[in-house]
Scaffold this active site. Sequence first.
Site, short mmCIF file in Angstrom:
data_model
loop_
_atom_site.label_atom_id
_atom_site.label_comp_id
_atom_site.label_asym_id
_atom_site.label_seq_id
_atom_site.Cartn_x
_atom_site.Cartn_y
_atom_site.Cartn_z
CG ASP A 227 25.97 1.79 22.44
OD1 ASP A 227 25.00 1.41 23.13
OD2 ASP A 227 26.68 1.04 21.77
CD GLU A 329 23.06 0.71 27.19
OE1 GLU A 329 22.31 -0.27 27.22
OE2 GLU A 329 24.20 0.68 26.71
CB CYS A 387 13.52 2.84 14.13
SG CYS A 387 13.90 3.69 12.61
CB CYS A 390 9.82 5.50 12.09
SG CYS A 390 10.24 3.78 12.37
CB CYS A 406 13.72 0.65 10.42
SG CYS A 406 12.08 0.91 11.12
CB CYS A 409 10.96 4.28 8.19
SG CYS A 409 12.35 4.16 9.31
CG ASP A 416 27.77 -0.37 18.73
OD1 ASP A 416 26.87 -1.07 19.25
OD2 ASP A 416 28.90 -0.80 18.45
#
Length: 486
Positions: A227, A329, A387, A390, A406, A409, A416
């Site tokens: 990232d 990315e 997330c 989950c 989140c 959960c 990052d």
Amino acid sequence: MARFEIPQGWTAQAYRFALDPTPAQVRALASHAGAARFAHNHMLALVKAVMDQRAAERSYGLTEAELTPVLGWSLPALRKVWNQRKDWCAPWWGENSKEAYNTGLDGLARGLDAWSSSRCGRRAGRPVGFPRFKTARAPRSVRFSTGVIRIEGDRRHVSLPRLGAVRTHESTRKLARRIEAGTARILSATVRCDSAGRWYCALQTLVEAKARPAHAPRSQYPVVGVDVGVKADSLLVVATAGGVEVARIPAPKSLSAAQSRLRALQRRAARQHGPYDLATKTKQMPSKRWRATAARIGRTHAHAAAVRRDVLHKATTALAQQHEVVVVETLNAAGMRAAGGAHKRGLNRALADAALAEIRTMLSYKSRWYGCHLVEADRYFPSSKTCTACGRRKPNLTLADRVFDCDHCGMHIDRDLGAAINLARLGVPTHIGEQSPAGSGPVPGRGATQETEPAPAGDAVGEEASTPHHYQVDQTGTASPQGEAA
Ligand SMILES: [Zn+2]
């Protein structure tokens, strides 16, 4: 145009050296760059004149046969006309290498070709405009492709046609050793001046058998996601699909210092008597002080870029040498252009985009050299909005939120790091596909595209990509095929 073929087992690579030319060599370099600009502008004016003349003649009702003959737009055609005219339009032409004029004409030929192929739809991407005249502020460069181009035995000089031996700012040993061993060959040299006024020489070379060094360490984590951060504390975060943070590379102090100095200088330049009068909306003669500030801005930009490039080069070399699959990315180019572009989203984001573009370029060739698989995430892949526990999406996450909490959960994770983990999961099927097709990777490879050619067994990637992706289905059961770019 006939393309140069790279022999089997060889790779094209550029070596760039900062130069320390003598004052006489600086004048000669400036003269060559000016000559390139002159040839470009002179022939562009001629091309335009012939086009206008033909358009006017058509409007008088002349037939096609009676029109002024077309001027060829290819490099050989432009060069032929230039050579016929240079004695009277540039009687000083002998002062510079013919490569200087060739540089300008080559740029013009490429520009005209890009414009015409863009106009008739043969060229992808954004429409390309008609070539424009180069101003004195345009980047100065000259490319030498013939004549004596060599690295001197003292490893501190580069010999160029007409200019002679130009001292390099640093040792040329990395290339010199390869040339002495016969595993590198210089094809051409491009000499360029950056915004800070420093001259660089980029030697385009052919290098044999570029491979991963035997002593390079292997990481225990074959698949990692990367990232590219926005904040100074984490320029890069590298993590595995299992949630292990492999590396966190902070932006060096000198980079953040250069960036805050830049902001201060830009504020100072805005207060000074610049080249544009905001009150009357007219151009004006900038003050000497404004020019001094502008020069410092240029030097600071160049310094910040050099620092960043250094960090990114070291990080990408380590990534490509230590891991088998690296996921990054892709840049959302459309998003950058939309609604004000990168500058509207802040300097930090603009810098992260620039860093991401650099990292991808570096990784794409380094992964080829060192035999690593580069996987590029779909540009709509919501790496930082999903997330890691989950798999539910949090669409209203803003760039200011440094931590992902989140709602479903209760997962609490650094933003990052979460993004890097999600990216790494995209690479898992690639790795399983080549290692053991029966692997039990729970995560599908949705949204991933292969940059490097996968091994034949890598067909599994395509199958994986079409499997249902359970972790991206939200509470109501509606799969969201495309989210916003993270
Ligand atoms: Zn969750």
